[in-house]
Design a protein around this motif. Structure first.
Motif, PDB file in Angstrom:
ATOM      1  N   THR A 240      37.857  36.372  34.750  1.00  0.00           N
ATOM      2  CA  THR A 240      37.857  35.372  35.818  1.00  0.00           C
ATOM      3  C   THR A 240      39.254  34.800  36.053  1.00  0.00           C
ATOM      4  O   THR A 240      39.707  34.686  37.198  1.00  0.00           O
ATOM      5  N   VAL A 241      39.939  34.442  34.971  1.00  0.00           N
ATOM      6  CA  VAL A 241      41.280  33.857  35.101  1.00  0.00           C
ATOM      7  C   VAL A 241      42.247  34.872  35.703  1.00  0.00           C
ATOM      8  O   VAL A 241      43.058  34.534  36.582  1.00  0.00           O
ATOM      9  N   THR A 242      42.160  36.123  35.267  1.00  0.00           N
ATOM     10  CA  THR A 242      43.048  37.157  35.797  1.00  0.00           C
ATOM     11  C   THR A 242      42.817  37.361  37.290  1.00  0.00           C
ATOM     12  O   THR A 242      43.781  37.488  38.069  1.00  0.00           O
ATOM     13  N   ASN A 243      41.552  37.397  37.701  1.00  0.00           N
ATOM     14  CA  ASN A 243      41.255  37.567  39.123  1.00  0.00           C
ATOM     15  C   ASN A 243      41.724  36.373  39.943  1.00  0.00           C
ATOM     16  O   ASN A 243      42.188  36.536  41.080  1.00  0.00           O
ATOM     17  N   CYS A 245      44.317  34.531  39.198  1.00  0.00           N
ATOM     18  CA  CYS A 245      45.780  34.680  39.271  1.00  0.00           C
ATOM     19  C   CYS A 245      46.171  35.718  40.319  1.00  0.00           C
ATOM     20  O   CYS A 245      47.118  35.507  41.096  1.00  0.00           O
ATOM     21  N   LEU A 246      45.453  36.832  40.357  1.00  0.00           N
ATOM     22  CA  LEU A 246      45.736  37.856  41.357  1.00  0.00           C
ATOM     23  C   LEU A 246      45.456  37.336  42.761  1.00  0.00           C
ATOM     24  O   LEU A 246      46.209  37.616  43.705  1.00  0.00           O
ATOM     25  N   ASP A 247      44.386  36.578  42.891  1.00  0.00           N
ATOM     26  CA  ASP A 247      44.035  35.964  44.170  1.00  0.00           C
ATOM     27  C   ASP A 247      45.188  35.094  44.673  1.00  0.00           C
ATOM     28  O   ASP A 247      45.629  35.213  45.833  1.00  0.00           O
ATOM     29  N   HIS A 248      45.693  34.236  43.809  1.00  0.00           N
ATOM     30  CA  HIS A 248      46.815  33.364  44.195  1.00  0.00           C
ATOM     31  C   HIS A 248      48.090  34.163  44.436  1.00  0.00           C
ATOM     32  O   HIS A 248      48.884  33.838  45.340  1.00  0.00           O
ATOM     33  N   TYR A 249      48.294  35.212  43.653  1.00  0.00           N
ATOM     34  CA  TYR A 249      49.481  36.053  43.834  1.00  0.00           C
ATOM     35  C   TYR A 249      49.460  36.725  45.201  1.00  0.00           C
ATOM     36  O   TYR A 249      50.482  36.782  45.905  1.00  0.00           O
ATOM     37  N   TYR A 250      48.309  37.247  45.598  1.00  0.00           N
ATOM     38  CA  TYR A 250      48.195  37.883  46.908  1.00  0.00           C
ATOM     39  C   TYR A 250      48.472  36.882  48.023  1.00  0.00           C
ATOM     40  O   TYR A 250      49.069  37.239  49.053  1.00  0.00           O
ATOM     41  N   GLN A 251      48.070  35.648  47.831  1.00  0.00           N
ATOM     42  CA  GLN A 251      48.292  34.641  48.857  1.00  0.00           C
ATOM     43  C   GLN A 251      49.764  34.221  48.912  1.00  0.00           C
ATOM     44  O   GLN A 251      50.322  34.052  49.999  1.00  0.00           O
ATOM     45  N   ARG A 252      50.380  34.065  47.743  1.00  0.00           N
ATOM     46  CA  ARG A 252      51.764  33.586  47.708  1.00  0.00           C
ATOM     47  C   ARG A 252      52.769  34.672  48.056  1.00  0.00           C
ATOM     48  O   ARG A 252      53.722  34.431  48.789  1.00  0.00           O
ATOM     49  N   SER A 253      52.550  35.872  47.510  1.00  0.00           N
ATOM     50  CA  SER A 253      53.576  36.905  47.616  1.00  0.00           C
ATOM     51  C   SER A 253      53.262  38.032  48.578  1.00  0.00           C
ATOM     52  O   SER A 253      54.167  38.778  48.975  1.00  0.00           O
ATOM     53  N   GLN A 254      51.996  38.200  48.965  1.00  0.00           N
ATOM     54  CA  GLN A 254      51.625  39.328  49.815  1.00  0.00           C
ATOM     55  C   GLN A 254      51.174  38.889  51.212  1.00  0.00           C
ATOM     56  O   GLN A 254      50.778  39.747  52.013  1.00  0.00           O
ATOM     57  N   LEU A 293      39.224  42.258  41.614  1.00  0.00           N
ATOM     58  CA  LEU A 293      40.622  42.523  41.954  1.00  0.00           C
ATOM     59  C   LEU A 293      41.387  43.146  40.795  1.00  0.00           C
ATOM     60  O   LEU A 293      42.255  43.995  40.998  1.00  0.00           O
ATOM     61  N   LEU A 294      41.069  42.725  39.571  1.00  0.00           N
ATOM     62  CA  LEU A 294      41.740  43.269  38.391  1.00  0.00           C
ATOM     63  C   LEU A 294      41.593  44.786  38.321  1.00  0.00           C
ATOM     64  O   LEU A 294      42.559  45.498  38.046  1.00  0.00           O
ATOM     65  N   GLN A 295      40.416  45.272  38.607  1.00  0.00           N
ATOM     66  CA  GLN A 295      40.149  46.703  38.531  1.00  0.00           C
ATOM     67  C   GLN A 295      40.892  47.493  39.601  1.00  0.00           C
ATOM     68  O   GLN A 295      41.276  48.643  39.383  1.00  0.00           O
ATOM     69  N   TYR A 296      41.120  46.871  40.758  1.00  0.00           N
ATOM     70  CA  TYR A 296      41.712  47.590  41.899  1.00  0.00           C
ATOM     71  C   TYR A 296      43.142  47.147  42.190  1.00  0.00           C
ATOM     72  O   TYR A 296      43.690  47.515  43.220  1.00  0.00           O
ATOM     73  N   HIS A 297      43.734  46.389  41.293  1.00  0.00           N
ATOM     74  CA  HIS A 297      45.052  45.797  41.584  1.00  0.00           C
ATOM     75  C   HIS A 297      46.114  46.850  41.893  1.00  0.00           C
ATOM     76  O   HIS A 297      46.869  46.715  42.866  1.00  0.00           O
ATOM     77  N   THR A 298      46.183  47.903  41.086  1.00  0.00           N
ATOM     78  CA  THR A 298      47.204  48.932  41.310  1.00  0.00           C
ATOM     79  C   THR A 298      47.025  49.598  42.660  1.00  0.00           C
ATOM     80  O   THR A 298      47.993  49.778  43.420  1.00  0.00           O
TER      81      THR A 298
END
Length: 535
Positions: A240-243, A245-254, A293-298
């Motif tokens: 949950t925490v990793t997803n 973080c990825l969620d916020h990363y996609y919003q901030r950086s992508q 998102l963790l599973q499909y991040h790459t």
């Protein structure tokens, strides 16, 4: 005379070294974490040693206590799934149509190889226009159907299957209930059951013997007892925490924005200067079971880089992402609500129109090149379980989906029973099978979706429901020959028998999910196809 493969017992398998390696090194430690946490907490409290622990000991106690508390919560959620659902699969007429489609699949005398999609005149070869007639017992179509159908009866030789168990299976498939005593059946139910049984026996090429044999007990997916294995709180928390973080990363950086449309959560990125239908059409990604998102991040990271010129929409599905802390974790959105919300979301972005009659007219009125581009709409890219939602959109709003890419689709040939048997019933023999069973097949959210909220008729997609199925520029199918979840040979046979050739890509060494591994051949095929200008 053709060999009756429906009478040949399956080859007995032996567990591989990989099975024991995965069990000892991964599954057993994770499964044991919860009882060990209970033992440590009870020991620390009963002996009073907790008051003498240093900081590391207290930290370990807090972690163990969180596991204990969470396991009680997990048990409470598990008990909610102990009872079968009261709802049916859908409307009886719709179920009957789907049932007849199953019986008609493979009836046409068409070779999957002797076909040239450039010269074939028929619009839908081998489609449901075939009549269900009485087949001979040695007809290869009857033998193949018996061999396929016995998957629902534990892969026992077909001659051991009896009428009572077949009635149970038919009654479940139509009414999603246990078969009562025949004299207690309502007349309407009895008429539907008898009609389905009569058609089934014609397709089987022989009558089903009277009686019962408990060794051939049928798979009743939504009604059978659900097997749910606990897993550590820390595993759920990490995911949950990793997803997040990825969620916020996609919003901030992508450049993505997060939204919630009537309960449908998503991430979306729309380039500033993008205009429909001049620019490449939007891509909607529907992920499968696993870790979100963790599973499909790459894969997603490369997708963002490769396609910065078009809108990207990722539909978030917490109920299949092990997000146990989400409010809708055990309340997956049903078909009609999902397609209604997704279609209205796409319309709100201006990517397509809810009314199919206005799709092309609006484009042609405002854009001179609209006719060259085709109807305004989106490209849907789905993987595995995401192909169910993909299928729903094609059934309910086909005009919105102008291009479709199916990767490891489970929506085809699901009526043959391989997917649900693999997930929940088949004995595990390899490390891969054990990994899939523990981390997916016995996970609370997955079990809730597939064993308590599964609608087989809605989740089954048929050739004639796919717009432009034989046009590779608009429809692409990717399979791996070593996929252990679906049976690729059956899916290929079904698609190829309907004339699909150029749009069917198969990796002879591919496993489930491998087509989306960054740098792999499957990923390259997907990227190149997305870049193509459809014709």
């Amino acid at each position: 005379m053709a060999i009756d493969i429906s009478e040949i017992p399956d080859i007995l398998q032996r567990r591989t070294i990989s099975f024991y390696a995965v069990f000892i090194l991964l599954v057993a430690p994770l499964w044991c974490a919860v009882p060990l946490a209970w033992a440590f907490v009870v020991y620390a409290l009963r002996t009073g040693r907790i008051w003498s622990y240093s900081l590391p000991g207290l930290t370990l106690f807090v972690v163990a206590l969180s596991e204990v508390i969470f396991s009680v919560h997990h048990l409470h959620l598990t008990r909610q799934l102990s009872s079968p659902p009261n709802t049916g699969h859908g409307s009886i007429p719709e179920i009957q149509v789907a049932f007849q489609r199953i019986l008609k699949a493979g009836l046409a005398h068409l070779s999957p190889d002797d076909y040239d999609e450039e010269t074939l005149d028929e619009e839908r070869p081998g489609s449901p226009e075939e009549d269900i007639v009485q087949l001979e017992h040695d007809d290869h179509r009857a033998i193949d159907f018996r061999n396929t159908l016995r998957t629902w009866f534990g892969r026992q030789p077909w001659s051991t299957v009896r009428l009572h168990e077949v009635r149970q299976w038919i009654y479940w498939s139509i009414f999603n209930k246990h078969l009562p005593e025949l004299e207690e059946l309502p007349q309407t139910h009895k008429a539907v059951l008898d009609d389905a049984l009569d058609l089934l026996q014609k397709r089987l090429g022989k009558r089903i013997p009277e009686g019962s044999d408990v060794s051939c007990r049928p798979i009743l997916l939504n009604l059978d007892k659900a097997t749910i294995l606990w897993r550590p709180f820390t595993l759920y928390a990490f995911t949950t925490v990793t997803n997040l973080c990825l969620d916020h990363y996609y919003q901030r950086s992508q450049g993505f924005s997060r939204g919630n449309h009537n309960g449908l959560e998503y991430l979306v990125r729309i380039p500033k200067n993008w205009k429909p239908p001049r620019d490449p059409r939007p891509v909607v990604f529907l992920h499968g079971l696993g870790l979100g998102l963790l599973q499909y991040h790459t894969f997603l990271s490369h997708l963002f880089q490769e396609f910065a010129d078009r809108p990207l929409l990722i539909i978030l599905q917490p109920h299949i992402s092990q997000n146990i802390f989400h409010a809708r974790y055990l309340s997956p959105m049903p078909r009609k609500q999902t397609t209604k919300n997704l279609s209205s979301l796409l319309a709100s972005f201006g990517w397509t129109n809810l009314d199919p009659s206005t799709n092309s007219s609006e484009d042609e009125g405002h854009h001179p090149n609209a006719k060259d581009r085709g109807q305004n709409g989106v490209t849907i890219l789905s993987h595995s379980n995401g192909s169910y939602c993909h299928a729903w959109m094609l059934k309910d709003y086909p005009h919105m989906v102008t291009r479709s890419c199916f990767v490891d689709p489970v929506t085809f040939c699901g009526w043959e029973g391989d997917v649900c048997r693999t997930f929940f019933y088949k004995t595990c023999y390899t490390g891969t099978e054990l990994l899939m069973r523990y981390f997916v097949g016995t996970e609370l959210g997955v079990v809730n979706l597939l064993q308590r909220n599964f609608d087989w008729s809605s989740n089954s997609l048929w050739y004639e429901e796919i717009p432009n199925a034989r046009n590779r520029s608009k429809t692409l199918f990717l399979l791996g020959d070593k996929d252990s979840i679906i049976t690729p040979s059956r899916v290929k046979l079904y698609l190829r028998s309907h004339g699909i050739r150029k749009g069917l890509w198969c990796d002879p060494n591919g496993r489930h999910g491998q087509a989306l591994l960054a740098g792999g051949e499957g990923c390259k095929v997907v990227y190149e196809w997305l870049k193509e200008r459809e014709c």
